[in-house]
Design a protein around this motif. Structure first.
Motif, short mmCIF file in Angstrom:
data_model
loop_
_atom_site.label_atom_id
_atom_site.label_comp_id
_atom_site.label_asym_id
_atom_site.label_seq_id
_atom_site.Cartn_x
_atom_site.Cartn_y
_atom_site.Cartn_z
N VAL A 80 0.82 -1.21 0.00
CA VAL A 80 0.00 0.00 0.00
C VAL A 80 0.85 1.26 0.00
O VAL A 80 0.38 2.33 -0.39
N GLY A 81 2.10 1.18 0.45
CA GLY A 81 2.99 2.34 0.42
C GLY A 81 3.09 3.06 1.74
O GLY A 81 2.11 3.17 2.49
N GLU A 82 4.29 3.55 2.04
CA GLU A 82 4.54 4.37 3.21
C GLU A 82 4.50 5.85 2.85
O GLU A 82 3.99 6.66 3.60
N HIS A 83 5.06 6.21 1.71
CA HIS A 83 5.10 7.60 1.26
C HIS A 83 3.76 7.98 0.63
O HIS A 83 3.10 7.15 0.00
N ALA A 84 3.37 9.24 0.81
CA ALA A 84 2.08 9.70 0.26
C ALA A 84 2.02 9.53 -1.25
O ALA A 84 0.96 9.20 -1.81
N GLY A 85 3.14 9.72 -1.94
CA GLY A 85 3.17 9.54 -3.39
C GLY A 85 2.94 8.09 -3.78
O GLY A 85 2.25 7.81 -4.77
N THR A 86 3.50 7.16 -3.01
CA THR A 86 3.29 5.74 -3.29
C THR A 86 1.84 5.36 -3.04
O THR A 86 1.23 4.61 -3.83
N ARG A 87 1.27 5.84 -1.95
CA ARG A 87 -0.14 5.54 -1.67
C ARG A 87 -1.05 6.08 -2.77
O ARG A 87 -2.04 5.45 -3.14
N ALA A 88 -0.69 7.25 -3.30
CA ALA A 88 -1.47 7.82 -4.40
C ALA A 88 -1.36 6.95 -5.65
O ALA A 88 -2.34 6.76 -6.37
N PHE A 89 -0.17 6.43 -5.90
CA PHE A 89 0.03 5.54 -7.05
C PHE A 89 -0.82 4.28 -6.92
O PHE A 89 -1.49 3.86 -7.87
N VAL A 90 -0.79 3.67 -5.74
CA VAL A 90 -1.58 2.45 -5.50
C VAL A 90 -3.07 2.75 -5.65
O VAL A 90 -3.82 1.99 -6.27
N ALA A 91 -3.52 3.89 -5.09
CA ALA A 91 -4.92 4.26 -5.20
C ALA A 91 -5.32 4.51 -6.65
O ALA A 91 -6.44 4.16 -7.07
N LEU A 92 -4.43 5.10 -7.43
CA LEU A 92 -4.71 5.35 -8.85
C LEU A 92 -4.91 4.04 -9.60
O LEU A 92 -5.84 3.90 -10.40
N CYS A 93 -4.04 3.07 -9.32
CA CYS A 93 -4.13 1.78 -10.01
C CYS A 93 -5.35 0.97 -9.58
O CYS A 93 -5.85 0.15 -10.35
N ARG A 94 -5.84 1.23 -8.37
CA ARG A 94 -6.98 0.48 -7.85
C ARG A 94 -8.28 1.26 -7.95
O ARG A 94 -9.33 0.81 -7.48
N ASN A 95 -8.23 2.43 -8.57
CA ASN A 95 -9.41 3.28 -8.71
C ASN A 95 -10.48 2.58 -9.53
O ASN A 95 -10.19 1.87 -10.50
N SER A 96 -11.72 2.76 -9.15
CA SER A 96 -12.83 2.13 -9.88
C SER A 96 -13.09 2.81 -11.23
O SER A 96 -13.74 2.23 -12.10
N ASP A 97 -12.58 4.02 -11.40
CA ASP A 97 -12.77 4.75 -12.65
C ASP A 97 -11.83 4.19 -13.73
O ASP A 97 -10.63 4.03 -13.51
N ILE A 98 -12.38 3.90 -14.89
CA ILE A 98 -11.60 3.30 -15.98
C ILE A 98 -10.47 4.23 -16.43
O ILE A 98 -9.35 3.79 -16.69
N GLU A 99 -10.74 5.54 -16.48
CA GLU A 99 -9.71 6.50 -16.91
C GLU A 99 -8.55 6.50 -15.93
O GLU A 99 -7.38 6.54 -16.34
N ALA A 100 -8.86 6.45 -14.63
CA ALA A 100 -7.81 6.43 -13.61
C ALA A 100 -6.99 5.15 -13.72
O ALA A 100 -5.75 5.18 -13.61
N GLN A 101 -7.64 4.03 -13.92
CA GLN A 101 -6.93 2.77 -14.08
C GLN A 101 -5.98 2.82 -15.27
O GLN A 101 -4.86 2.30 -15.21
N ASN A 102 -6.42 3.45 -16.35
CA ASN A 102 -5.57 3.55 -17.53
C ASN A 102 -4.36 4.42 -17.26
O ASN A 102 -3.24 4.12 -17.71
N LEU A 103 -4.55 5.51 -16.50
CA LEU A 103 -3.42 6.36 -16.12
C LEU A 103 -2.41 5.57 -15.28
O LEU A 103 -1.19 5.72 -15.44
N GLY A 104 -2.92 4.75 -14.36
CA GLY A 104 -2.04 3.91 -13.56
C GLY A 104 -1.29 2.91 -14.41
O GLY A 104 -0.10 2.65 -14.19
N ARG A 105 -1.96 2.35 -15.41
CA ARG A 105 -1.34 1.38 -16.30
C ARG A 105 -0.23 2.03 -17.12
O ARG A 105 0.85 1.45 -17.30
#
Length: 352
Positions: A100-125
């Motif tokens: 899940v990440g310790e740094h706020a930037g890492t947590r944001a990356f994980v959240a982006l990849c796990r976002n329910s929004d298709i556009e957000a998932q694509n950005l994470g990909r």
């Protein structure tokens, strides 16, 4: 000959262990006791990773065939404590072991990849693919190092790339293949630490445009599309991710085509090569101070309640916070080595 020592648990036990090691090596009969109760030893909990010749020489978390590396196991849900400096005397930080990440930037990356929004998932990909392309596997622990290690951005990049390539075996493409050649009018990197105010100012005064201009046309278009896409996603902590990437990227594109990332010190090289294994290390003694005491008793040392002629080993009280305690433990071991050398000369080879 009998020697009794008193002081903080880490300092006295380390000094005693080093005295016994000297004695065993030279065949000198010596008994060493530490005044205190073993059950009162300050807990120095793993998991942790550091290059410390003193601790490794005392058997603390020592990994076979990796001489000075200390890799203490610990609970799988606890973050890994890491120091990139030889001896672990400063610069401690944590990296994630839960995904899940310790740094706020890492947590944001994980959240982006796990976002329910298709556009957000694509950005994470897209971001995962970009990191993997240069050999930096998108592992949360590695991103914690990339965003949060207490050193310069280019040093963080060099360590993360070395660690990522060690984890995956993939070399990746050199970053110079994504930037234009030439050394004229090289832009300055963004001022660290980068926050949204720095980003807004860079856009307003043209610094961001100059930095993006260093990228090849196709890469620049992709980066701009990605940044625009992030602006349309529900924010959360994405600002931390965007600022972290902008800081690192600005330093990278500010290098000339023939520029190189900093050369890693032996300590940082060792940490990078073994980070992947340390993330999964959970079995064995999980307290560094107990591991020290085990080796002390194994070599014949003992703990006693009182000794009339005990020698005092300089020490300080242990702090409560885990990273501060690891730094305290490493400092104690370092000073105990010097004290053990002094005591050895005083006891075994005194001035006539």
């Amino acid at each position: 000959m009998h020697v009794a020592l008193q002081g903080s648990s880490a300092s006295a036990v380390t000094a005693g262990l080093l005295l016994l090691t000297h004695a065993k090596r030279l065949g000198t009969p010596l008994k060493v006791a530490v005044v205190g109760d073993r059950d009162d030893l300050a807990r120095v909990a793993g998991p942790a990773l550091v290059l410390s010749p003193v601790l490794a020489g005392c058997g603390v978390g020592r990994v076979a065939a990796r001489s000075s590396l200390v890799m203490m196991p610990g609970p799988s849900l606890e973050p890994l404590a890491v120091s990139l400096e030889r001896g672990g005397l400063h610069g401690w930080f944590t990296v994630d072991r839960r995904g899940v990440g310790e740094h706020a930037g890492t947590r944001a990356f994980v959240a982006l990849c796990r976002n329910s929004d298709i556009e957000a998932q694509n950005l994470g990909r897209i971001l995962r693919r970009g990191l993997a392309t240069v050999g930096c596997t998108p592992e949360p622990a590695l991103l914690d190092l990339l965003f949060g290690a207490p050193c310069d951005p280019l040093d963080r990049l060099a360590i993360a790339l070395r660690a990522g390539r060690a984890m995956t075996g993939s070399v990746g493409r050199p970053f110079t293949s994504f930037i234009h050649s030439g050394i004229e009018d090289l832009p300055d990197p963004l001022q660290s630490p980068v926050d949204m105010e720095v980003m807004k100012e860079a856009r307003a005064n043209g610094d961001m445009e100059r930095l993006l201009g260093r990228l090849t046309d196709g890469v620049r278009a992709s980066v701009q599309d990605w940044m625009d896409g992030v602006g349309h996603v529900s924010k959360g902590d994405l600002d931390h991710l965007l600022c972290g990437l902008a800081e690192l990227g600005s330093h990278l594109v500010s290098l000339p085509m023939a520029g190189m990332l900093p050369q890693l010190t032996p300590a940082r090289e060792s940490i990078a090569l073994n980070l992947g294994e340390a993330i999964g290390s959970v079995s064995g003694t999980q307290c560094a101070n107990q591991a020290m005491a085990d080796m002390f008793e194994y070599l014949g040392g003992e703990f006693v309640e009182v000794s009339q002629y005990a020698l005092t080993v300089p020490s300080e009280a242990p702090p409560t916070e885990r990273l501060a305690r690891w730094e305290w433990f490493c400092r104690a071991a370092h000073s105990a080595q010097e004290e053990a050398d002094r005591l050895w000369r005083r006891i075994i080879d005194p001035v006539q």
